[in-house]
Design an enzyme around this catalytic site. Structure first.
Site, PDB file in Angstrom:
ATOM      1  N   GLU A  54      30.135  29.029  43.182  1.00  0.00           N
ATOM      2  CA  GLU A  54      28.895  29.796  43.148  1.00  0.00           C
ATOM      3  C   GLU A  54      28.578  30.142  41.699  1.00  0.00           C
ATOM      4  OE1 GLU A  54      26.215  33.019  45.365  1.00  0.00           O
ATOM      5  OE2 GLU A  54      28.366  33.221  45.709  1.00  0.00           O
ATOM      6  N   GLY A  56      26.368  32.489  39.413  1.00  0.00           N
ATOM      7  CA  GLY A  56      25.656  33.763  39.548  1.00  0.00           C
ATOM      8  C   GLY A  56      26.285  34.596  40.645  1.00  0.00           C
ATOM      9  N   SER A  77      29.114  38.079  47.401  1.00  0.00           N
ATOM     10  CA  SER A  77      29.146  36.798  48.101  1.00  0.00           C
ATOM     11  C   SER A  77      30.495  36.105  47.968  1.00  0.00           C
ATOM     12  CB  SER A  77      28.022  35.884  47.619  1.00  0.00           C
ATOM     13  OG  SER A  77      28.074  35.706  46.232  1.00  0.00           O
ATOM     14  N   ASP A  94      29.614  32.830  35.830  1.00  0.00           N
ATOM     15  CA  ASP A  94      28.588  33.830  35.551  1.00  0.00           C
ATOM     16  C   ASP A  94      28.594  34.150  34.062  1.00  0.00           C
ATOM     17  OD1 ASP A  94      27.008  36.040  37.555  1.00  0.00           O
ATOM     18  OD2 ASP A  94      27.269  36.655  35.478  1.00  0.00           O
ATOM     19  N   ASP A 112      27.380  30.340  30.406  1.00  0.00           N
ATOM     20  CA  ASP A 112      25.922  30.331  30.491  1.00  0.00           C
ATOM     21  C   ASP A 112      25.501  29.003  31.127  1.00  0.00           C
ATOM     22  OD1 ASP A 112      23.180  30.098  29.988  1.00  0.00           O
ATOM     23  OD2 ASP A 112      23.305  31.081  28.041  1.00  0.00           O
ATOM     24  N   ASP A 135      22.844  30.572  42.265  1.00  0.00           N
ATOM     25  CA  ASP A 135      22.146  31.846  42.479  1.00  0.00           C
ATOM     26  C   ASP A 135      22.176  32.645  41.178  1.00  0.00           C
ATOM     27  OD1 ASP A 135      20.876  33.989  43.683  1.00  0.00           O
ATOM     28  OD2 ASP A 135      22.703  34.793  44.592  1.00  0.00           O
ATOM     29  N   HIS A 138      17.828  31.883  37.867  1.00  0.00           N
ATOM     30  CA  HIS A 138      16.629  31.350  38.531  1.00  0.00           C
ATOM     31  C   HIS A 138      15.615  30.785  37.544  1.00  0.00           C
ATOM     32  CE1 HIS A 138      18.478  33.117  41.953  1.00  0.00           C
ATOM     33  NE2 HIS A 138      18.143  34.353  41.640  1.00  0.00           N
ATOM     34  N   ASP A 164      16.231  30.528  45.609  1.00  0.00           N
ATOM     35  CA  ASP A 164      15.140  31.317  45.013  1.00  0.00           C
ATOM     36  C   ASP A 164      14.209  30.507  44.115  1.00  0.00           C
ATOM     37  OD1 ASP A 164      16.285  33.410  46.361  1.00  0.00           O
ATOM     38  OD2 ASP A 164      17.349  34.180  44.619  1.00  0.00           O
TER      39      ASP A 164
END
Length: 238
Positions: A54, A56, A77, A94, A112, A135, A138, A164
């Site tokens: 994942e 984010g 999450s 993240d 990043d 996620d 965005h 998103d």
């Protein structure tokens, strides 16, 4: 801080999202209600040794004007994935630091998603992946860069999801190299628009070479009443 891996056999992802405070469910924050779709995709792999990434891990980062060095809490999450997929290896990526959250099946890489070197570091340490969920900021440039770098390294049949698509953070979008919104890339992957309708900076031109690697692409509208337009895209690796 140690992660607590609760076990709730048979619980739906929506139940778990709401319990752990993820806005992927239908009670918290934006109440995206993505979890029925994710439950459908992931339930067949519930007892299998898969690898999920994942990108984010917690809302309220730079995309909303907060500093990347913000104080973080246990990522909602990630707790949800650990519970729902008891044999899976979960990797989090993240721009903020989540290294204080620990689990024997969770690994964290700080980076990043617009930085190719950070993405290469992630891949060198943890690829290949079976499932990827973007996620993060965005911002379209970030979403497309992450897809360009990560999708080719996925296992055959792997599923890549971009969340998103209906919203881009203006402060980040304006600072990025000019490119088409990721929503248009999804339309390209589905065959709705041609190559020359995409605006891509040189560093993203490699996206056009990935067409043969995408065996399936579908864009999903929002689940909430009144939501219009594509919110989420699903790509399957050939």
């Amino acid at each position: 801080m140690s992660g607590i891996e609760m076990r709730t056999s048979g619980a739906s992802l929506t139940t778990l999202a709401n319990r752990f405070g993820s806005d992927k469910g239908d009670l918290i924050g934006a109440k995206h209600n993505y979890t029925p779709l994710y439950d459908f995709i992931l339930r067949p792999f519930k007892d299998k040794d898969v690898r999920l990434l994942e990108i984010g891990l917690l809302r309220g980062g730079p995309e909303l004007g907060f500093d990347a060095s913000r104080e973080t809490t246990a990522p909602p999450s990630i707790q949800m994935w650990l519970d729902f997929l008891p044999k899976a290896k979960i990797v989090g990526f993240d721009i903020s630091d989540f290294s204080n959250y620990q689990s024997n099946r969770f690994s964290f890489i700080r980076g990043d998603s617009s930085n190719p070197n950070d993405l290469e570091n992630l891949l060198q340490k943890h690829a290949p992946f079976d499932f990827v969920i973007d996620d993060a900021s965005h911002a379209s440039y970030h979403q497309l860069m992450a897809f360009l770098k990560i999708f080719p390294s996925m296992n055959s049949g792997g599923v890549y999801i971009i969340e998103d698509l209906h919203w881009q953070p203006p402060t980040i979008e304006d600072l990025c190299p000019k490119c088409s919104q990721a929503r248009l890339f999804v339309e390209w992957a589905m065959g709705f628009i041609s190559d020359d309708m995409l605006v891509l900076p040189d560093e993203l031109r490699g996206l056009l070479e990935l067409r043969e690697s995408i065996s399936f692409c579908h864009g999903f509208a929002g689940y909430r009443t009144g939501m219009r337009g594509v919110k989420t895209a699903i790509f399957v690796k050939a």
